[in-house]
Design a protein around this motif. Sequence first.
Motif, mmCIF file in Angstrom:
data_model
loop_
_atom_site.group_PDB
_atom_site.id
_atom_site.type_symbol
_atom_site.label_atom_id
_atom_site.label_comp_id
_atom_site.label_asym_id
_atom_site.label_seq_id
_atom_site.Cartn_x
_atom_site.Cartn_y
_atom_site.Cartn_z
ATOM 1 N N CYS A 204 4.162 -0.339 16.246
ATOM 2 C CA CYS A 204 3.669 0.292 15.535
ATOM 3 C C CYS A 204 4.296 0.984 14.257
ATOM 4 N N GLU A 205 5.263 1.808 14.457
ATOM 5 C CA GLU A 205 5.897 2.195 12.793
ATOM 6 C C GLU A 205 5.956 1.119 12.346
ATOM 7 N N ASN A 206 6.593 -0.222 12.357
ATOM 8 C CA ASN A 206 7.081 -1.247 11.645
ATOM 9 C C ASN A 206 5.583 -2.033 10.949
ATOM 10 N N GLN A 207 4.664 -1.771 11.502
ATOM 11 C CA GLN A 207 3.069 -2.103 10.817
ATOM 12 C C GLN A 207 3.374 -1.232 9.905
ATOM 13 N N GLY A 208 2.990 0.251 9.438
ATOM 14 C CA GLY A 208 3.428 1.338 9.100
ATOM 15 C C GLY A 208 2.045 2.244 9.696
ATOM 16 N N GLY A 209 2.343 2.758 11.243
ATOM 17 C CA GLY A 209 1.168 3.131 11.984
ATOM 18 C C GLY A 209 1.875 4.601 12.608
ATOM 19 N N VAL A 210 1.599 5.335 13.072
ATOM 20 C CA VAL A 210 2.530 5.936 14.591
ATOM 21 C C VAL A 210 1.944 6.059 15.476
ATOM 22 N N CYS A 211 3.124 6.119 16.538
ATOM 23 C CA CYS A 211 1.784 6.837 17.851
ATOM 24 C C CYS A 211 1.630 7.559 18.681
ATOM 25 N N GLY A 212 0.605 7.498 19.524
ATOM 26 C CA GLY A 212 -0.205 8.693 19.907
ATOM 27 C C GLY A 212 -1.119 8.476 20.844
ATOM 28 N N TYR A 213 -1.256 9.741 22.085
ATOM 29 C CA TYR A 213 -1.617 9.319 23.317
ATOM 30 C C TYR A 213 -3.543 8.457 22.543
ATOM 31 N N LYS A 214 -3.616 7.799 23.850
ATOM 32 C CA LYS A 214 -5.322 7.453 23.312
ATOM 33 C C LYS A 214 -6.075 8.598 23.897
ATOM 34 N N GLY A 215 -6.519 9.248 24.496
ATOM 35 C CA GLY A 215 -7.344 10.132 25.082
ATOM 36 C C GLY A 215 -6.909 11.710 25.376
ATOM 37 N N ASP A 216 -7.903 12.403 25.952
ATOM 38 C CA ASP A 216 -7.204 13.982 26.196
ATOM 39 C C ASP A 216 -6.270 13.507 27.560
ATOM 40 N N SER A 217 -5.840 12.527 28.457
ATOM 41 C CA SER A 217 -5.129 12.616 29.506
ATOM 42 C C SER A 217 -4.324 11.142 29.677
ATOM 43 N N GLY A 218 -3.851 11.601 30.398
ATOM 44 C CA GLY A 218 -3.527 9.773 30.941
ATOM 45 C C GLY A 218 -1.606 9.521 29.905
#
Length: 389
Positions: A204-218
Amino acid sequence: MDSSTLLLLSIFTFLAIPALSANPCRPDSCDAALGVEVRFPFRLSNRQPARCGYPGFDLFCNAQNQTIISLPESGEFVVDHIDYTAQALFINDPDLCLPKRILNFTLSGSVFRGAYMREYTFLNCSSDYMDYTGTRYIPLFCLSGRNYTVLAVNSRSLGGGLPAACRSIANVSVPLQWGLSQFYWMDLREDLELVWSEPACWGCENQGGVCGYKGDSGREIGCYRRSRSGLPRSAKYGIIVGVGIPGLVCIIGLICYACGMVRAFNIQRRLNAGLPIAVSDQRPTIRSTSGLDQPTIESYPTTVLGESRRLPEPSEGTCPICLSDYQPKERLRSLPECNHYFHADCIDEWLKLNGTCPLCRNSPESSVATPSSSMSISSSSSSTTLDRH
């Protein structure tokens, strides 16, 4: 609706569009100017919500605005840099004695592992042992005292054993940086490099993005577009086009105007350089310091120029004031003192401001009452026509 109004509407429209797939967690830093940027999987535990970081990646700020990580069995270290693309963390000792921390360093219980591990042996040598000046032994001054010197040596280079004046203190495994791991004599005061495997955000970082959780849980991880401070890119492009193009046109216009002014100045200078220079004789003349009145000016002889455009000497075929050639049927006026000819309109305006001839600077006032008898053409206050020859 004109183009400028459309441009403003476009800019406001771009500003109103929210960023798609924006990460709700914004990066943070302990020091806005020099601090490390903290974002997922890391988080500042005293500033960012729990869902902005992954378990085991908590950081915090100390009183000196340093970014600190606490390893379960090794204590607190300063975070000098985070390489999110390589998934690497660079740490050092807050008290500037990293070799002391290395003696009891372990990554047990943490989510990190050493990037490039090297085995070192720490030695305690007598103070008179000076054979560590080469690249084999590394002096550790923050661990040394007046009567002893602590050295570190790569375990693979010990070979035949310990020097006679030294004894082994400990064997330690040091997580070196890649560039420094190639040198056995590397200074152990440099940052330690730790890496992690989970969460795997390097793609994700190599594509210029940033990681994060998809929802409020899990624990499901998603890749978000990196949030940018300031205006969106589309709005910046709109401003560049809207301001840059008119600005460029204005600059070109100013350059053209300046070139025109320079050209006009050069032409005027050449014209002034072509004016005839009259050398006056030694006779005393009466110079007027102010202009003449209208009746006096109108009393000077006028002449309507014939087809031959001939003028008696010393006049020429060009008006010395406007620098234009005399044309047939034009009304000329001569000054009685010097017999110089000019366009009537030109010399009238001149005499209103200056009471002297523009060429020889003699004043015509002294000879108004005595008309010149040497003129070959009749001159009076009324207009006459110059002979055609």
